[in-house]
Scaffold this active site. Sequence first.
Site, PDB file in Angstrom:
ATOM      1  N   GLU A 293       0.830   5.750   0.426  1.00  0.00           N
ATOM      2  CA  GLU A 293       0.130   7.002   0.705  1.00  0.00           C
ATOM      3  C   GLU A 293       0.808   8.088  -0.118  1.00  0.00           C
ATOM      4  OE1 GLU A 293      -2.591   6.924   2.218  1.00  0.00           O
ATOM      5  OE2 GLU A 293      -2.434   5.033   3.316  1.00  0.00           O
TER       6      GLU A 293
ATOM      7  N   HIS B 168      -5.669   6.081   7.541  1.00  0.00           N
ATOM      8  CA  HIS B 168      -4.957   5.209   6.624  1.00  0.00           C
ATOM      9  C   HIS B 168      -3.460   5.314   6.911  1.00  0.00           C
ATOM     10  CE1 HIS B 168      -8.198   4.231   3.632  1.00  0.00           C
ATOM     11  NE2 HIS B 168      -8.761   5.223   4.303  1.00  0.00           N
TER      12      HIS B 168
ATOM     13  N   ASP C  41      -2.285  -0.689   6.530  1.00  0.00           N
ATOM     14  CA  ASP C  41      -3.224  -1.121   5.491  1.00  0.00           C
ATOM     15  C   ASP C  41      -2.700  -2.345   4.750  1.00  0.00           C
ATOM     16  OD1 ASP C  41      -4.829   0.913   6.260  1.00  0.00           O
ATOM     17  OD2 ASP C  41      -4.822   1.999   4.363  1.00  0.00           O
TER      18      ASP C  41
ATOM     19  N   GLU D 119      -6.689  17.579   1.811  1.00  0.00           N
ATOM     20  CA  GLU D 119      -7.611  16.446   1.682  1.00  0.00           C
ATOM     21  C   GLU D 119      -6.899  15.123   1.927  1.00  0.00           C
ATOM     22  OE1 GLU D 119      -7.154  18.798  -0.542  1.00  0.00           O
ATOM     23  OE2 GLU D 119      -9.056  19.900  -0.687  1.00  0.00           O
TER      24      GLU D 119
ATOM     25  N   ASP E  27       0.858  -1.188   0.000  1.00  0.00           N
ATOM     26  CA  ASP E  27       0.000   0.000   0.000  1.00  0.00           C
ATOM     27  C   ASP E  27       0.891   1.234   0.000  1.00  0.00           C
ATOM     28  OD1 ASP E  27      -2.709   1.212   0.192  1.00  0.00           O
ATOM     29  OD2 ASP E  27      -1.898   2.034   2.038  1.00  0.00           O
TER      30      ASP E  27
END
Length: 250
Positions: free
Chosen positions: A14, A163, A168, A62, A12
Site C-alpha cells: 500500500e 485494501h 490482500d 484518495e 502486496d
Amino acid sequence: MQQDQTRQIILDTETTGMNMSGGAPHLGHRIIEIGAVEVINRRLTGNHYHVYLNPDMPIDPEAIAVHGITDDDVKDCPRFADVAAEFVEFIRDAELIAHNAPFDVGFMDLEFGKLGSQWASTAQLCKITDSLTLAKDMFPGQKNNLDALCRRFGIDNSHRELHGALLDAEILADVYLLMTGGQTKLQLGQDGEEGSNSNNAEIRPVNLPIDALPVINASATELESHQETMARVEKKAGQSIWQTLGAVES
C-alpha cells in the site's frame, strides 16, 4: 533424496498515492505497508512478512479511501531503510508474485534506489511474476482485479472492506494457487508430515451402500461454466479426454 523446494512469495503493498506513469511510481509517492506470505511447493507455510512504514510525506486522501491508513497510523512506524535488510532476506531468491507487479515492484525499486547504488533492484533479488497478466491470459476481456477473481474462484473475501497489504497477499495466494491449478486449503497429513507422501498415514476404505450416497446434479450455471472451461481447454490443447469419451458414448 530431498526434492528441490519451490519457494514463492505472494506480495502486496500500500502506498501514499495511486499515481503511476508507464508502470513506475511518480510524484514522489512512497510505500506505507508491505504484506507478503510464503508458499513452498505450492503450500502456504504460515510464514509471512508484514510491516507499516513512515513515508515522511502526507498520504493522499484518495489513497486513504482505498486502504484506510492515515498519517497518524504510520507516524511512529519504521522507515523503509530500517527494515530493508530483513525484507530483502525474506524475498531473496524466491519467485515474487504480485497482482499488477509493475506497480509494487516499481515502488520497491524506488525505495531501494533511495538507499544507494549498493542495493540491488527487485529483479536482481528474485524472479517476478505478475498474476494480473496470468489472469488476463486466462480470462481475456473480463474484469481481473482481486475481487473479480475471488468471485470467479469462489473465495470468500467478505471480510475485505478495505485494501490491506497482508490481507490482500493472503487472498492473492488463494487466488494464484487456484488459478494455476493448486490446492490451498486441503492439508494432507499432520504438522511436520509431507502430506500425501507421509508413510505414517493409514488408508481406510469407506463402505457405504450405493443408495446411501447422495446424488447432487450440477446446476445450469455450473454446467454452463463447465462448458466454458472445456472450450478454453480445447482452444489451448485440442480436444480433451472428456470430450472424446462423450463423443464415444453418444
